[in-house]
Design a protein around this motif. Sequence first.
Motif, PDB file in Angstrom:
ATOM      1  N   LEU A 158       0.820  -1.231   0.000  1.00 58.65           N
ATOM      2  CA  LEU A 158       0.000   0.000   0.000  1.00 58.65           C
ATOM      3  C   LEU A 158       0.844   1.268   0.000  1.00 58.65           C
ATOM      4  CD1 LEU A 158      -2.781  -1.066   2.572  1.00 58.65           C
ATOM      5  CD2 LEU A 158      -2.463  -1.740   0.170  1.00 58.65           C
ATOM      6  N   GLN A 159       2.049   1.186  -0.566  1.00 55.32           N
ATOM      7  CA  GLN A 159       2.928   2.352  -0.660  1.00 55.32           C
ATOM      8  C   GLN A 159       3.384   2.563  -2.105  1.00 55.32           C
ATOM      9  OE1 GLN A 159       3.758   4.570   1.801  1.00 55.32           O
ATOM     10  NE2 GLN A 159       2.281   3.473   3.081  1.00 55.32           N
ATOM     11  N   GLY A 160       2.509   2.226  -3.040  1.00 53.84           N
ATOM     12  CA  GLY A 160       2.866   2.338  -4.449  1.00 53.84           C
ATOM     13  C   GLY A 160       2.890   3.776  -4.943  1.00 53.84           C
ATOM     14  N   MET A 161       3.540   3.970  -6.090  1.00 52.41           N
ATOM     15  CA  MET A 161       3.505   5.244  -6.809  1.00 52.41           C
ATOM     16  C   MET A 161       3.053   4.909  -8.220  1.00 52.41           C
ATOM     17  SD  MET A 161       4.017   8.552  -6.719  1.00 52.41           S
ATOM     18  CE  MET A 161       2.686   8.857  -7.892  1.00 52.41           C
ATOM     19  N   SER A 162       1.810   5.276  -8.550  1.00 50.12           N
ATOM     20  CA  SER A 162       1.220   4.920  -9.844  1.00 50.12           C
ATOM     21  C   SER A 162       1.045   6.153 -10.715  1.00 50.12           C
ATOM     22  CB  SER A 162      -0.139   4.234  -9.638  1.00 50.12           C
ATOM     23  OG  SER A 162       0.003   3.058  -8.875  1.00 50.12           O
ATOM     24  N   LEU A 163       1.496   6.053 -11.953  1.00 48.95           N
ATOM     25  CA  LEU A 163       1.330   7.125 -12.928  1.00 48.95           C
ATOM     26  C   LEU A 163       0.204   6.744 -13.878  1.00 48.95           C
ATOM     27  CD1 LEU A 163       5.082   7.702 -13.870  1.00 48.95           C
ATOM     28  CD2 LEU A 163       3.822   8.545 -11.886  1.00 48.95           C
ATOM     29  N   ILE A 164      -0.782   7.621 -14.009  1.00 47.78           N
ATOM     30  CA  ILE A 164      -1.908   7.381 -14.905  1.00 47.78           C
ATOM     31  C   ILE A 164      -1.781   8.305 -16.112  1.00 47.78           C
ATOM     32  CG2 ILE A 164      -4.414   7.521 -15.163  1.00 47.78           C
ATOM     33  CD1 ILE A 164      -4.713   6.882 -12.225  1.00 47.78           C
ATOM     34  N   GLU A 165      -1.783   7.713 -17.309  1.00 49.27           N
ATOM     35  CA  GLU A 165      -1.673   8.536 -18.509  1.00 49.27           C
ATOM     36  C   GLU A 165      -2.895   9.447 -18.632  1.00 49.27           C
ATOM     37  OE1 GLU A 165      -0.640   8.153 -23.271  1.00 49.27           O
ATOM     38  OE2 GLU A 165      -1.432   6.416 -22.201  1.00 49.27           O
ATOM     39  N   LYS A 166      -2.633  10.729 -18.841  1.00 49.73           N
ATOM     40  CA  LYS A 166      -3.702  11.725 -18.906  1.00 49.73           C
ATOM     41  C   LYS A 166      -4.650  11.471 -20.077  1.00 49.73           C
ATOM     42  CE  LYS A 166      -4.347  16.749 -18.723  1.00 49.73           C
ATOM     43  NZ  LYS A 166      -3.640  18.065 -18.691  1.00 49.73           N
TER      44      LYS A 166
END
Length: 263
Positions: free
Chosen positions: A124-132
């Motif tokens: 529960l310490q992820g870093m997620s990038l979501i494409e705009k």
Amino acid sequence: MKKIGFIGFGNMAGAIAQGIITSGFLMADNLIGYDIDKRMIDKMKSLGIETASDITNLIEKSEYVFIGVKPQVVESVLQPYVNCLKNKAIISIVLGYDFEKYQGLLDSSTRHIFVMPNTPARVLQGMSLIEKTHSLTETEFNFVKKMFESIGCVEVVPSHLMGVAGTLSGCGPAFVYMMIEALADGAVKEGVPREMAYKLASQTLQGAARMQMQTQLHPGVLKDQVCSPGGSTICGVEALEKGNLRATLMSAIFAAAHYNKGK
């Protein structure tokens, strides 16, 4: 109908599934998965996740189809199911398969989004990038965003920055683990027991990172606050500068971001 169907259940997809179950965002019985590797099937079963008999079965049973296969097999895996995926929503974590690439691969009725997570999602310490740029409905996008927020932090990123930003967050954990190992080795060399050294190193990195995020102070300012004049910390900083720590880490990001150019 299951909420999410996983096609491919490797380390990253497994970390996400485990994370959203642990966080309580979804129960295991809301998930279904398919993988050609029996070990991955056993992993799904250990988490209480139903396994599909084949990909068609998984797509039919899923509201969202999660793509977690290797980049080199995406097209061979998905092309036979283009018709099955019509009017479905896809969440993809496959490196290199952004909005434009899926536009040329899928039917126009298939909605899709590209996300670049990292393995700390498992705790529960992820870093997620979501494409705009994506083609999900607003409701679908909000669901995806909330799902990844349940396993860490989320940043919505322009398409042209997904590659390098994803290198930092996606490859970064490996670099940090190397730092933890090296710091612990230094302490072990001076007599600290191995388990204690790992605990001290890991908590120190975690605490320092959290302090920077919460204070929003420049890392250099926080570093200066630890360095007393003529003290031990500034002597250690000098050793790191002599070892080109900053340049080496910058080179690591560059090398990882441009690895395809050497192939």
